[in-house]
Enzyme design. Structure first.
Site, PDB file in Angstrom:
ATOM      1  N   TYR A 183      57.083  61.061 116.025  1.00 22.82           N
ATOM      2  CA  TYR A 183      58.323  61.783 116.337  1.00 22.82           C
ATOM      3  C   TYR A 183      59.504  60.826 116.430  1.00 22.82           C
ATOM      4  CZ  TYR A 183      55.761  66.032 117.709  1.00 22.82           C
ATOM      5  OH  TYR A 183      54.993  67.157 117.730  1.00 22.82           O
ATOM      6  N   MET A 222      51.492  64.964 122.851  1.00 24.44           N
ATOM      7  CA  MET A 222      50.742  65.688 123.868  1.00 24.44           C
ATOM      8  C   MET A 222      49.230  65.531 123.667  1.00 24.44           C
ATOM      9  SD  MET A 222      50.854  69.684 124.915  1.00 24.44           S
ATOM     10  CE  MET A 222      52.535  69.702 125.456  1.00 24.44           C
TER      11      MET A 222
END
Ligand SMILES: *Cc1c(COP(=O)(O)O)cnc(C)c1O
Length: 341
Positions: free
Chosen positions: A275, A323
């Protein structure tokens, strides 16, 4: 069976650490194993059972819910001590189940004695003394009253402990402050002695304090971090190695966290990995994706910081921890087996 990762606790390592601590504190000092914070992340239930198998029979927690978790798995003769937060229901439950509680204000002291009377049980009390940390504990001016209250209610309590907690014994910059705390604690112990209130345990030391201030080990030490195989600070480790003229590491880590590489990729120079733009490949890079993320407890703050062992080689976590996954740099690792769980 379908887990992407699992946590292992090594009993041999725990045995090693406990005997290291036992050798330091000797026969006459009791060790309470501090298992607050989910046993410092090790898993409270698993840890308590293993520690009992290694001979531990006293555990310290911070709150009633933690005490309940220890209570559910412990042996009958094992003691639990709550050092912090208990509400009224929790206090009644604790007294009814012979769980030791710290009291640090008059309201709670009176409540405990009242509940004990109602339950026809003796409350097992540890009187916490404020000596300079300024968290919890009876202040100087309150001690007289506390002594009177205890003396007036001998049939409703057992004075298990008189205790205090040091503010950062792991750091030399706190030396003067701790010395001052020691003086104050000793003064209050004398007041109790004069009143012929003799606790089973006088206790003040956490891991760092038992290493740095041996004379303060007294009747009990409350050991957290050290039993898990970590030094409270680099200072305490250096202090230990200098005093003992050894560079050998006497502690062993108990916890290990295992997973696998689920995907391998080759990334070209100039591409961002993961990301955002937190990691830019500075050269052609082989990366691996591991199915462990912050959702499993691998801290997001370890993005671009953490390390993992792949085939015994220490590799860097690159990019942000997601996550459910993280990326590692496999450039130094020759053969990686991809595994799909
Ligand atoms: C956490 C805690 C300990 C244990 O501290 P370590 O440094 O991990 O040994 C001892 N006493 C009290 C009151 C604590 O809160």
């Amino acid at each position: 069976m379908f887990e992407t990762s699992n946590i292992n606790l090594k009993k041999a390592a725990l045995k090693n650490n406990l005997s290291f601590i036992q050798n330091l504190i000797g026969e006459d000092c009791k060790m309470s194993s501090v298992v607050k914070g989910n046993a410092y992340g090790h898993g409270i239930e698993e840890y308590v059972v293993m520690a009992e198998e290694c001979g531990v029979n006293h555990f310290s927690v911070y709150s009633t819910d933690e005490a309940q978790r220890v209570f559910n798995v412990k042996n009958t003769n094992t003691s639990i001590m709550i050092m912090g937060s208990v509400d009224d229901d929790g206090l009644a439950w604790a007294i009814d189940n012979d769980i030791e509680v710290w009291v640090f204000d008059e309201e709670r002291l009176n409540k405990a004695l009242q509940l004990a009377e109602n339950l026809r049980k003796k409350a097992k009390l540890h009187i916490e003394i404020e000596t300079g940390m300024y968290r919890t504990g009876f202040e100087n001016g309150e001690i007289k009253n506390v002594i009177q209250t205890l003396q007036g209610n001998l049939e409703h309590h057992t004075l298990v402990g008189i205790c205090t907690h040091f503010a950062s014994a792991e750091s030399i910059s706190n030396y003067y402050r701790i010395k001052e705390q020691i003086k104050r604690f000793k003064r209050v112990l004398k007041q109790f002695e004069k009143a012929t209130l003799h606790p089973v345990y006088r206790h003040a030391c956490c891991s760092a304090a038992l290493l740095r201030f041996p004379e303060m080990r007294m009747d009990m030490v409350r050991v957290g971090i050290l039993q898990y195989g970590f030094w409270p600070s680099t200072e305490t480790f250096i202090d230990y190695t200098q005093k003992n003229k050894t560079m050998d590491e006497p502690l062993h880590r108990i916890i290990s966290w295992k997973s696998h590489v689920m995907s391998v990729k080759h990334v070209k120079t100039g591409e961002y990995i993961g990301y955002g733009t937190s990691y830019l490949a500075q050269s052609d890079t082989k990366i691996g994706i591991v199915p462990v993320g912050y959702g499993h407890g691998f801290a997001r703050s370890l993005s671009n910081q953490g390390r993992a062992l792949i085939n015994g080689i220490r590799v860097a976590v690159i990019g942000t921890v997601n996550m459910n996954s993280l990326a590692v740099d496999l450039s130094e690792v020759e053969s990686v087996k991809k595994e799909i769980a």
